[in-house]
Design an enzyme around this catalytic site. Sequence first.
Site, mmCIF file in Angstrom:
data_model
loop_
_atom_site.group_PDB
_atom_site.id
_atom_site.type_symbol
_atom_site.label_atom_id
_atom_site.label_comp_id
_atom_site.label_asym_id
_atom_site.label_seq_id
_atom_site.Cartn_x
_atom_site.Cartn_y
_atom_site.Cartn_z
ATOM 1 N N SER A 117 0.831 -1.210 0.000
ATOM 2 C CA SER A 117 0.000 0.000 0.000
ATOM 3 C C SER A 117 0.867 1.264 0.000
ATOM 4 C CB SER A 117 -0.878 -0.009 1.259
ATOM 5 O OG SER A 117 -1.449 1.263 1.473
ATOM 6 N N TYR A 140 -1.740 5.610 -4.531
ATOM 7 C CA TYR A 140 -2.683 6.710 -4.389
ATOM 8 C C TYR A 140 -1.900 7.948 -4.820
ATOM 9 C CZ TYR A 140 -5.826 4.049 -1.215
ATOM 10 O OH TYR A 140 -6.686 3.152 -0.652
ATOM 11 N N THR A 166 -5.486 2.367 -7.453
ATOM 12 C CA THR A 166 -6.792 2.246 -6.792
ATOM 13 C C THR A 166 -7.649 3.439 -7.192
ATOM 14 O OG1 THR A 166 -5.780 1.072 -4.956
ATOM 15 C CG2 THR A 166 -7.913 2.069 -4.530
ATOM 16 N N LYS A 264 -7.520 -1.168 -9.723
ATOM 17 C CA LYS A 264 -8.191 -1.761 -8.571
ATOM 18 C C LYS A 264 -9.394 -0.887 -8.227
ATOM 19 C CE LYS A 264 -6.726 -3.592 -4.030
ATOM 20 N NZ LYS A 264 -7.192 -2.832 -2.876
ATOM 21 N N HIS A 288 -13.107 -2.284 -2.038
ATOM 22 C CA HIS A 288 -12.253 -1.832 -0.941
ATOM 23 C C HIS A 288 -12.571 -2.582 0.359
ATOM 24 C CE1 HIS A 288 -9.431 1.764 -0.796
ATOM 25 N NE2 HIS A 288 -9.208 1.137 0.335
HETATM 26 C C1 LIG Z 1 -7.137 -2.205 7.183
HETATM 27 C C2 LIG Z 1 -7.239 -2.167 5.693
HETATM 28 C C3 LIG Z 1 -6.490 -1.246 4.989
HETATM 29 C C4 LIG Z 1 -6.553 -1.218 3.598
HETATM 30 N N1 LIG Z 1 -5.760 -0.338 2.909
HETATM 31 C C5 LIG Z 1 -5.790 -0.331 1.548
HETATM 32 C C6 LIG Z 1 -4.931 0.533 0.836
HETATM 33 O O1 LIG Z 1 -4.123 1.253 1.399
HETATM 34 N N2 LIG Z 1 -5.021 0.536 -0.525
HETATM 35 C C7 LIG Z 1 -5.911 -0.268 -1.207
HETATM 36 O O2 LIG Z 1 -5.951 -0.234 -2.432
HETATM 37 N N3 LIG Z 1 -6.719 -1.115 -0.533
HETATM 38 C C8 LIG Z 1 -6.674 -1.168 0.815
HETATM 39 N N4 LIG Z 1 -7.476 -2.025 1.503
HETATM 40 C C9 LIG Z 1 -8.344 -2.952 0.760
HETATM 41 C C10 LIG Z 1 -7.631 -4.291 0.553
HETATM 42 O O3 LIG Z 1 -6.577 -4.146 -0.348
HETATM 43 C C11 LIG Z 1 -8.585 -5.358 0.040
HETATM 44 O O4 LIG Z 1 -9.165 -4.887 -1.137
HETATM 45 C C12 LIG Z 1 -9.672 -5.707 1.036
HETATM 46 O O5 LIG Z 1 -9.105 -5.908 2.306
HETATM 47 C C13 LIG Z 1 -10.406 -6.957 0.572
HETATM 48 O O6 LIG Z 1 -11.414 -7.304 1.451
HETATM 49 P P1 LIG Z 1 -11.202 -8.441 2.558
HETATM 50 O O7 LIG Z 1 -10.289 -7.869 3.547
HETATM 51 O O8 LIG Z 1 -12.555 -8.663 3.107
HETATM 52 O O9 LIG Z 1 -10.621 -9.626 1.873
HETATM 53 C C14 LIG Z 1 -7.413 -2.097 2.901
HETATM 54 C C15 LIG Z 1 -8.163 -3.027 3.623
HETATM 55 C C16 LIG Z 1 -8.081 -3.068 5.013
HETATM 56 C C17 LIG Z 1 -8.884 -4.104 5.738
#
Ligand SMILES: Cc1cc2nc3c(=O)[nH]c(=O)nc-3n(C[C@H](O)[C@H](O)[C@H](O)COP(=O)(O)O)c2cc1C
Length: 401
Positions: A117, A140, A166, A264, A288
């Site tokens: 990330s 980002y 994203t 994404k 997300h």
């Molecule tokens: C705590 C947390 C932080 C996240 N931070 C980002 C991020 O910085 N960038 C991004 O593209 N997705 C982020 N995501 C989304 C994840 O990449 C992923 O798409 C998501 O966790 C999928 O759902 P799941 O956790 O239920 O499998 C984040 C998810 C969580 C839970």
Amino acid sequence: MMLRASRKVASPHVVCVEDLRPLARRRVPRAVFDYLDGGAEGEVTLRENCRTFEDVTFRPRHAVAVSDCDLSTRVLGLGLSLPFLLAPVGYSRLMHPSGEVAAAREAGKAGTGYILSTISGHRLEDVKAGSTGPVFYQLYLMGGRAAAEAVIERARVAGFAALVVTIDTPVSGIRERDYRNGMKELISGNLLAKIPFLPQVLSRPGWLVSFLLDGGLRPLPNVVIPGQGPMPLLDVNAALASSAVTWADFRWIRDCWRGPIVVKGVLTGDDARRAVDEGAAVISVYNHGGRQLDGVPAALRALPEVVAAVNGQLEILMDGGIRRGSDIVKAICLGARAVLCGRAYAYGLAAAGEAGVARAIEILRADLDRTLRLLGCPSIASLDSSYVNVPKSWECRESIS
Ligand SMILES: Cc1cc2nc3c(=O)[nH]c(=O)nc-3n(C[C@H](O)[C@H](O)[C@H](O)COP(=O)(O)O)c2cc1C
């Protein structure tokens, strides 16, 4: 402490990924657990992401000899031993000091990829150096184009295999648990504002000691604002709100990176076709993890429409709600090349650091192997829609019109 944690995740009590969740809840403060576990507003989409897998059922082929199951696949021409990658999880370093480095290392050991990330607590060079597998950088535009240009160049030099852009974050979704837990106050420099929220932190002394020994809250080492230095964590939400990625930015990013790009954040056939036209190499169907617009469909539910719209023109990943190997198999049957796992490994990280990530990956690997055998299917590459029943109501607009 790490040794104790390792024993805990190997114990018979951790049979499935969901078993890592209460261990995470016990080790980290409520604010950190809820940051990881929670979603936007009423968390309808968050729940639907997981629940929707129940709507798809299997059609196994029995009395078929399956000796060795081949779990490998290819994404962007890269050979992966497993059909899942570890998704970007912002500020994983808050869950455990080893954070992003540990997750990337375990992904590499398992023969799969890791996506770092933008909101990372570790330098991208250290994360890449720690992994033997492919590492992608999730971008980002926080900090503007000058900061993005600098990080893209660093990612290229460090050997990142792809850029992940994203596109569903023009502003951060409202995650109500974060507000109730005083997340903003806790990461601010204002001691008085923090005081009401400190008991939850003090109730997790093991986490607190490791957090303080790690140097506490650090600014983001990969978001370096020209003339100012690394961006403080507290500035992230405001920075996201002023740095929405548009398709015009996407073209600029594409020209700057000159390598493969994963888009994404696609949930509709229209956005999928746009991503194809704009030169994306891969798209990830995702919402997300239910953290942005509450009320959008589950990622799995959106997959058939996107698959029909893309019509084989690029690879599709699916991302959201994966907690079991059988979930991964269902997504692949519906047309995903592979999936991304977010919370599934992050619960492990929060529960027990690197050992917890390893355990989550191992559980999913064993699930996949068992599911394929029970289905009578020899390989991930052989999976298709004939192995599942999909509700009639899922017939997508693309194929109806
Ligand atoms: C705590 C947390 C932080 C996240 N931070 C980002 C991020 O910085 N960038 C991004 O593209 N997705 C982020 N995501 C989304 C994840 O990449 C992923 O798409 C998501 O966790 C999928 O759902 P799941 O956790 O239920 O499998 C984040 C998810 C969580 C839970």
